[in-house]
Design a protein around this motif. Structure first.
Motif, PDB file in Angstrom:
ATOM      1  N   UNK A 123       0.904  -1.264   0.012  1.00  0.00           N
ATOM      2  CA  UNK A 123      -0.205  -0.153   0.053  1.00  0.00           C
ATOM      3  C   UNK A 123       0.792   1.193   0.078  1.00  0.00           C
ATOM      4  N   UNK A 124       2.150   1.088  -0.169  1.00  0.00           N
ATOM      5  CA  UNK A 124       3.088   2.198  -0.343  1.00  0.00           C
ATOM      6  C   UNK A 124       2.667   3.257  -1.517  1.00  0.00           C
ATOM      7  N   UNK A 125       2.871   4.498  -1.257  1.00  0.00           N
ATOM      8  CA  UNK A 125       2.628   5.266  -2.428  1.00  0.00           C
ATOM      9  C   UNK A 125       3.799   6.562  -2.461  1.00  0.00           C
ATOM     10  N   UNK A 126       4.398   7.038  -3.764  1.00  0.00           N
ATOM     11  CA  UNK A 126       5.189   7.912  -3.830  1.00  0.00           C
ATOM     12  C   UNK A 126       5.397   8.833  -4.989  1.00  0.00           C
ATOM     13  N   UNK A 127       5.650   9.973  -4.796  1.00  0.00           N
ATOM     14  CA  UNK A 127       5.745  10.828  -5.749  1.00  0.00           C
ATOM     15  C   UNK A 127       7.088  11.475  -6.111  1.00  0.00           C
ATOM     16  N   UNK A 128       7.594  11.116  -7.267  1.00  0.00           N
ATOM     17  CA  UNK A 128       9.001  11.252  -7.773  1.00  0.00           C
ATOM     18  C   UNK A 128       9.073  12.502  -8.632  1.00  0.00           C
ATOM     19  N   UNK A 129       9.924  13.526  -8.029  1.00  0.00           N
ATOM     20  CA  UNK A 129      10.034  14.766  -8.902  1.00  0.00           C
ATOM     21  C   UNK A 129      11.479  15.231  -9.570  1.00  0.00           C
ATOM     22  N   UNK A 130      11.616  15.662 -10.556  1.00  0.00           N
ATOM     23  CA  UNK A 130      13.034  16.334 -10.797  1.00  0.00           C
ATOM     24  C   UNK A 130      14.223  15.363 -10.259  1.00  0.00           C
ATOM     25  N   UNK A 131      14.173  14.175 -10.714  1.00  0.00           N
ATOM     26  CA  UNK A 131      15.292  13.113 -10.331  1.00  0.00           C
ATOM     27  C   UNK A 131      15.578  12.373 -11.563  1.00  0.00           C
ATOM     28  N   UNK A 132      16.786  11.785 -11.251  1.00  0.00           N
ATOM     29  CA  UNK A 132      17.256  10.766 -12.240  1.00  0.00           C
ATOM     30  C   UNK A 132      17.594   9.480 -11.905  1.00  0.00           C
ATOM     31  N   UNK A 133      16.978   8.439 -12.431  1.00  0.00           N
ATOM     32  CA  UNK A 133      17.164   6.914 -11.998  1.00  0.00           C
ATOM     33  C   UNK A 133      17.920   6.196 -13.103  1.00  0.00           C
ATOM     34  N   UNK A 134      19.105   5.677 -12.910  1.00  0.00           N
ATOM     35  CA  UNK A 134      19.698   4.869 -14.010  1.00  0.00           C
ATOM     36  C   UNK A 134      20.471   3.717 -13.207  1.00  0.00           C
TER      37      UNK A 134
END
Length: 470
Positions: A278-289
């Motif tokens: 039931x987790x929730x997240x907002x990811x903003x202005x980020x880099x994932x690699x």
């Protein structure tokens, strides 16, 4: 405007047969063919460029006519460890003028450059000021006294309006080999002018990052175990962090902003960011690699998440949706990892997608740039359950066998599914924007989905795309 579900019956038999074979090839694996996209440019060079005055790279633009006076190139810079200035200039030597022409500091960027060549000397020099970078340079056009010429296409690349019936091939490359990425030899990168790309996604250049790489540096509301940072307190905000591991979100209303998540070496399937339960997240202005690429690493997996202005690259699948309430907007999904031997595919090639939807309702994919996936930009499988209430709106889309592959499998018709104002480049394997299975074709809501063509400075809109069925 609604598109007819089938081709006109007056098509020649050979064309009908060719389209049928393509559809069968796509439907057999749903995930599409296992080969790399064919070469499409006459001159492409890729180099690692080390920083510093003595570590420039010079290359000859071989094959140009001797009387070529000017040439335009697309330059793509990726995989810098920190923001760096990259200069690309004509000539064999680094000059002060060349150094002053460098682009603004960035970890990744894309730009066009036009050079005047003296006499028959057709050389380019590349320089990076701070960080080692991966640079791909693609010839766009050149000018001689007779006029301007664009590189020809190779015979294996379909011309606009045509389809390809070639059989896909499988390379014998081992999974331990360096994986080909979006700058595969011969595959020009897709310009992002006017869309999400290197200048408007990821961490803003003025943000200073704090490294998180173990238990001692784990922020409050989280804990570190092995290679993973787990978020366990509701409402945690992670801001300005360089997380050198993978992240698992187990609590609600988490915010990750101005962060880099670079992962660790994985020896079994995993993802850079997993939203559990039931987790929730907002990811903003980020880099994932994936700083340590492998056949096992995906980008974001789960449900109940929002991605905004995210630069996501160097993973196999960028996003896997396995539940409800997902929004992806204003983000740049590019540079998929592709392996020719994937254990998850029985030893076949990776079925890399920008976005794969296995189950979910209330899904919104808006104003993104989706490029370089071998299988599909958006792949609906319904492997885990029904997919419905989906809006895919105003995206710039390229790559894939067909760029959108919408499969029912045995879950029945896709419902409440809208495709609006998306723009498709002609970079898919089969020159195919959208393909859909079963009865779902008639249930799609379609509006203003068009082909576009790169003019050298902008994307020019062309005709409405045709929806294929299988």
């Amino acid at each position: 405007m609604r598109i007819p579900a089938r081709s006109r019956p007056t098509l020649p038999v050979t064309v009908v047969v060719a389209l049928s074979l393509i559809a069968l090839a796509l439907s057999a694996a749903v995930a599409g063919p296992k080969s790399l996209v064919p070469a499409e440019a006459d001159w492409v060079k890729t180099h690692w460029v080390a920083p510093g005055d003595d570590n420039t790279v010079s290359m000859e633009v071989d094959g140009l006519p001797r009387d070529t006076k000017q040439a335009t190139f697309q330059v793509v810079v990726t995989r810098a460890s920190k923001p760096t200035k990259v200069a690309v200039c004509a000539g064999r030597q680094l000059t002060d003028e060349c150094r002053r022409s460098a682009q603004a500091p960035a970890r990744s960027t894309s730009f066009t450059a036009t050079f005047d060549f003296a006499d028959s000397e057709h050389w380019i020099t590349v320089h990076s000021s701070v960080s080692k970078v991966h640079v791909t340079i693609v010839l766009v056009e050149y000018t001689t006294p007779e006029g301007t010429v664009r590189p020809s296409r190779t015979p294996t690349s379909p011309s606009p309006g045509q389809t390809s019936s070639e059989e896909p091939t499988i390379s014998e490359t081992s999974v331990t080999a360096e994986p080909p990425k979006w700058d595969k030899p011969g595959l020009p990168p897709m310009p992002t002018a006017g869309w999400p790309g290197p200048t408007n996604t990821g961490v803003p250049k003025d943000v200073t990052l704090t490294v998180v790489d173990g238990a001692a540096s784990a922020p409050g509301g989280t804990y570190w175990s092995g290679v993973q940072l787990t978020v366990v307190r509701e409402g945690v905000v992670l801001d300005g962090l360089e997380i050198r591991g993978i992240v698992r979100v187990e609590s609600k209303n988490v915010v990750i902003k101005n962060c880099v998540i670079s992962g660790r070496k994985l020896s079994r399937p995993g993802s850079l960011l997993h939203v559990a339960g039931s987790g929730s997240v907002t990811v903003q202005d980020s880099e994932l690699y994936a700083a340590e690429p492998s056949v096992y690493v995906d980008g974001v997996v789960g449900q109940n998440f929002t991605l905004e202005r995210v630069n996501l690259h160097d993973t196999v699948d960028h996003v896997k949706i396995i539940g409800d309430n997902v929004t992806i907007r204003d983000s740049w999904l590019h540079a998929n990892l592709h392996y020719s031997n994937d254990p998850a595919q029985g030893g076949g090639a990776t079925h890399d997608d920008n976005i794969q939807i296995q189950r979910g309702n209330n899904l919104n994919i808006t104003r993104n740039t989706l490029q370089s996936a071998t299988n599909a930009a958006i792949q609906v499988t319904q492997d885990m359950g029904v997919v419905s209430q989906v809006v895919i709106d105003r995206n710039l889309v390229g790559g894939g066998a067909c760029s959108f592959n919408l499969a029912e499998k045995d879950r029945g018709t896709l419902t409440d599914f809208a495709l609006r104002a998306n723009r498709f480049t002609r970079t898919s394997k089969y020159n195919c924007a959208i393909i859909v299975s079963g009865t779902s074709r008639s249930s799609l809501t379609l509006s203003d989905n068009r082909w576009v063509d790169w003019t050298g400075s902008m994307w020019a809109e062309q005709g409405i795309v045709t929806v294929r069925t299988y």
